[in-house]
Scaffold this motif. Structure first.
Motif, short mmCIF file in Angstrom:
data_model
loop_
_atom_site.label_atom_id
_atom_site.label_comp_id
_atom_site.label_asym_id
_atom_site.label_seq_id
_atom_site.Cartn_x
_atom_site.Cartn_y
_atom_site.Cartn_z
N GLY A 189 29.05 -45.74 27.08
CA GLY A 189 28.91 -46.62 28.24
C GLY A 189 27.53 -46.46 28.84
N ASP A 190 26.86 -47.61 29.03
CA ASP A 190 25.51 -47.54 29.62
C ASP A 190 25.57 -48.13 31.03
N GLU A 191 25.62 -47.28 32.02
CA GLU A 191 25.70 -47.71 33.43
C GLU A 191 26.74 -48.82 33.55
N SER A 192 27.91 -48.59 32.95
CA SER A 192 28.85 -49.70 32.77
C SER A 192 29.63 -50.08 34.02
N THR A 193 29.36 -49.42 35.13
CA THR A 193 29.99 -49.89 36.37
C THR A 193 28.96 -50.45 37.34
N SER A 194 27.69 -50.56 36.88
CA SER A 194 26.64 -50.92 37.85
C SER A 194 26.78 -52.33 38.40
#
Ligand SMILES: Nc1ncnc2c1ncn2[C@@H]1O[C@H](COP(=O)(O)OP(=O)(O)O)[C@@H](O)[C@H]1O
Ligand SMILES: [Mg+2]
Length: 269
Positions: A189-194
């Motif tokens: 996950g790459d900053e997947s809640t940004s």
């Protein structure tokens, strides 16, 4: 510089005694357009846990994550040296197959990217590519994966509506379900809640915590509170180097390195 490396190696050994390393990175160096972006990375990422990659903007977090599923290969002028072993198999070996490697990994990006098709088709897309044609099986996959991400009750009556009719938070859960449908071993996950509101962020965080018993999860985040909430282990990257790697509480409460201390206190952002 050398003390960082030896510290990381020492921690790595402690960690691997407790849990099996799922991913092992050995002497990894990445150059982009002649710049040395990742420097001598050596790491063992344990299975069935969440490992967060933290560090200031531009330090190389996304690059490190993308080297794990060979997504950096798609960029121009990228030179990668060293190896990344997944279950002991080098994904950078000459005969390694990119499709096979990527099937093991689900990637959740910064924003949800649902395919321009229905909710149902978004989830069956991967399994169909991998040869699944049985309608009953496909329906089961859709129900199982939507239940896995807590979306089933919300969408079961509109499975054939376009995925873009969902809220951003729901779309991100759909993308997670789409990734899980091909039965990966690893979730990246790459900053997947940004791009998400606080409630959707919490939903995704809780889902990842639930999923870790069955997957190895590696997340990039620049939000320290999120790293504290979700991760078992933390990798602190600074200027392309791993400064420290260890258990979440050790890195956040008792960092050994001066730069890590500055970062966790909020003096470097
Ligand atoms: N495709 C690319 N082309 C040129 N430079 C890149 C590319 N990808 C990453 N970089 C550079 O590599 C460094 C690390 O980037 P990145 O891994 O995205 O950092 P982070 O995710 O920690 O913010 C930055 O200096 C960035 O400009
Ligand atoms: Mg990034």
């Amino acid at each position: 510089m050398h003390t960082y490396t030896s510290l990381a190696t020492k921690e790595t050994q402690t960690v691997t005694q407790m849990q099996l390393p799922h991913i092992q990175i050995k002497d990894l160096n990445v150059h982009i357009e002649g710049k040395h972006i990742l420097k001598n990375i050596n790491l063992a990422i344990p299975n069935n846990s969440i490992t967060s990659i933290i560090g200031p903007s531009g330090c190389g977090k996304t690059t490190l994550l993308k080297t794990l599923n060979r997504l950096m290969d798609d960029s121009k002028n990228v030179k990668i040296n060293g190896s990344v072993l997944v279950n002991g198999e080098d994904i950078y070996a000459k005969d390694a197959e990119v499709t096979h490697i990527r099937k093991k990994m689900g990637l959740l990006s910064q924003r949800p990217f649902p395919l321009p098709m229905s909710i149902f088709e978004n989830i069956t897309y991967g399994p169909r590519i991998h040869g699944q044609r049985d309608k009953t099986v496909l329906k089961e996959i859709v129900e199982t994966q939507l239940k896995n991400v807590g979306l089933w009750e919300e969408v079961k009556d509109r499975l054939h509506h376009s995925a873009t009719t969902l809220s951003i938070g729901q779309q991100q859960r759909l993308c997670l379900a789409r990734g899980l449908a091909v039965q990966p071993e690893i979730i990246l996950g790459d900053e997947s809640t940004s791009a998400l509101d606080p409630i959707s962020t919490q939903t995704i965080e809780n889902l990842l915590i639930d999923l870790k018993s069955e997957y190895t999860i590696v997340l990039v985040t620049h939000i320290l509170r999120q790293a504290r909430r979700v991760s078992d282990y933390i990798i602190f990257v600074y200027n392309g180097e791993i400064i420290e790697f260890g258990k979440t509480e050790d890195i956040l409460l008792n960092p050994q390195n001066e730069i890590t201390k500055q970062y966790v206190k909020g003096f470097i952002s």
